[in-house]
Scaffold this motif. Structure first.
Motif, PDB file in Angstrom:
ATOM      1  N   UNK A 188       0.970  -1.137  -0.017  1.00  0.00           N
ATOM      2  CA  UNK A 188      -0.306   0.253   0.068  1.00  0.00           C
ATOM      3  C   UNK A 188       1.013   1.250   0.280  1.00  0.00           C
ATOM      4  N   UNK A 189       1.774   1.633   0.695  1.00  0.00           N
ATOM      5  CA  UNK A 189       3.006   2.029   0.574  1.00  0.00           C
ATOM      6  C   UNK A 189       3.395   2.431  -0.754  1.00  0.00           C
ATOM      7  N   UNK A 190       3.939   1.638  -1.239  1.00  0.00           N
ATOM      8  CA  UNK A 190       3.942   1.636  -2.861  1.00  0.00           C
ATOM      9  C   UNK A 190       3.551   2.104  -3.783  1.00  0.00           C
ATOM     10  N   UNK A 191       2.195   1.881  -3.649  1.00  0.00           N
ATOM     11  CA  UNK A 191       0.996   2.062  -4.753  1.00  0.00           C
ATOM     12  C   UNK A 191       0.448   3.382  -4.134  1.00  0.00           C
ATOM     13  N   UNK A 192       0.886   3.754  -2.656  1.00  0.00           N
ATOM     14  CA  UNK A 192       0.200   5.588  -2.333  1.00  0.00           C
ATOM     15  C   UNK A 192       1.058   5.743  -3.482  1.00  0.00           C
ATOM     16  N   UNK A 193       2.441   6.289  -2.816  1.00  0.00           N
ATOM     17  CA  UNK A 193       3.368   7.200  -3.917  1.00  0.00           C
ATOM     18  C   UNK A 193       3.308   7.001  -5.201  1.00  0.00           C
ATOM     19  N   UNK A 194       3.083   5.686  -5.895  1.00  0.00           N
ATOM     20  CA  UNK A 194       2.773   5.664  -7.255  1.00  0.00           C
ATOM     21  C   UNK A 194       2.108   6.416  -7.497  1.00  0.00           C
ATOM     22  N   UNK A 195       0.438   6.790  -7.037  1.00  0.00           N
ATOM     23  CA  UNK A 195      -0.446   7.154  -7.141  1.00  0.00           C
ATOM     24  C   UNK A 195      -0.371   8.775  -6.751  1.00  0.00           C
ATOM     25  N   UNK A 196       0.732   9.217  -6.438  1.00  0.00           N
ATOM     26  CA  UNK A 196       0.928  11.038  -5.570  1.00  0.00           C
ATOM     27  C   UNK A 196       1.018  11.265  -4.803  1.00  0.00           C
ATOM     28  N   UNK A 197       0.398  10.139  -3.842  1.00  0.00           N
ATOM     29  CA  UNK A 197       0.661  10.899  -2.216  1.00  0.00           C
ATOM     30  C   UNK A 197       1.185   9.750  -1.955  1.00  0.00           C
ATOM     31  N   UNK A 198       2.774  11.025  -1.751  1.00  0.00           N
ATOM     32  CA  UNK A 198       4.003  11.010  -1.617  1.00  0.00           C
ATOM     33  C   UNK A 198       4.231  10.345   0.530  1.00  0.00           C
ATOM     34  N   UNK A 199       5.019   9.035   0.089  1.00  0.00           N
ATOM     35  CA  UNK A 199       5.056   8.716   1.948  1.00  0.00           C
ATOM     36  C   UNK A 199       6.465   8.588   1.977  1.00  0.00           C
ATOM     37  N   UNK A 200       6.992   8.327   2.960  1.00  0.00           N
ATOM     38  CA  UNK A 200       8.630   8.122   3.760  1.00  0.00           C
ATOM     39  C   UNK A 200       8.516   7.236   4.280  1.00  0.00           C
ATOM     40  N   UNK A 201       8.879   5.858   4.464  1.00  0.00           N
ATOM     41  CA  UNK A 201       9.069   5.096   5.507  1.00  0.00           C
ATOM     42  C   UNK A 201       9.854   5.568   6.543  1.00  0.00           C
TER      43      UNK A 201
END
Length: 260
Positions: A188-201
């Motif tokens: 989900x973290x990867x897909x959110x980033x791909x979608x443009x909802x940037x999140x950093x581990x």
């Protein structure tokens, strides 16, 4: 993940199927807890069933809640909350800080320690079973899969899940929150980033109902750089949530016309 047509009007698509509202009254918040009980206790078995069928915890008193409702049936379809720092005890840990106590980037969290009133955790996102029917979605309260966007020939869009995340950003901006944290499945973290909802581990993965990673989101950065396909939903949700707050304020003031 399949590409979507640039001409897709996601705002209109979201409005066709769902509406978003802030859960401000006791009744609306109990609806949130009832929906969570259905998903977290009855469907997934992640929490013990309660005799009152309300899934709630100590963080709810310090949270902002949102509900999504189906326009076609009028039934509730999903919910999410933002857990805030406590006004009287700002250093009280957010849920993810306890779950990932041994894996977090403590240097990063220490830098944020002075501004904990401007942080929150995205928590208890839940989507009812009728909207989690595709293979791979049954064992999660709400996630994105490669299949969530269909194919180039038959594209689809995960309106409900994206709408709940847009509600998170709308409410965060409204309450002047700068930084959001979440504990999510790695995919989900990867897909959110791909979608443009940037999140950093911000730490190593931890075991919590499966493998989860702690992540951080910059609210202003995400809103400023929203993909046009997300901007349509964000604008719709923003208007709906603002209307919900106005209605609640008018009701509290006893003057329905005051906030029009």
């Amino acid at each position: 993940m399949s590409a979507l047509p640039d001409t897709l009007d996601t705002g209109a698509g979201f409005s066709k199927y769902f509406e978003m509202l802030p859960a401000l009254s006791r009744e609306e918040q109990e609806q949130t807890y009832r929906l969570r009980h259905q998903v977290y206790c009855e469907d997934l078995g992640w929490e013990e069933r309660r005799t009152d069928a309300l899934e709630t915890d100590e963080y709810d008193a310090h949270s902002l809640h949102c509900l999504a409702r189906s326009r076609q049936s009028g039934n509730l379809a999903g919910c999410v909350r933002l857990v805030l720092a406590r006004a009287d005890e700002p250093n009280h840990p957010l849920p993810f800080e306890l779950t990932c106590a041994d894996t977090l980037d403590r240097v990063l969290l220490d830098r944020l320690a002075g501004g904990r009133q401007r942080i929150a955790e995205v928590s208890r996102l839940a989507i009812v079973r009728d909207y989690r029917r595709r293979r791979g979605e049954e064992t999660s309260p709400g996630t994105l899969l490669d299949s969530s966007f269909g194919t180039a020939e038959q594209p689809r869009f995960p309106y409900l899940l994206v709408g709940l995340y847009m509600a998170v950003f709308v409410v965060a901006e409204r309450h002047q929150l700068d930084t959001l944290f979440l504990l999510v499945e790695p995919r989900l973290s990867r897909h959110l980033n791909h979608l443009g909802i940037g999140n950093r581990q911000i730490g190593r993965a931890a075991e919590h109902r499966g493998l989860r990673v702690p992540a951080m989101i910059d609210v202003a950065q995400v809103i400023a750089n929203l993909n046009p396909r997300l901007r349509g939903i964000f604008d719709v949700v923003s208007g709906e949530i603002a209307a919900g707050y106005r209605a609640a304020a008018a009701s509290a003031a006893g003057s329905p016309d005051r906030y029009r």
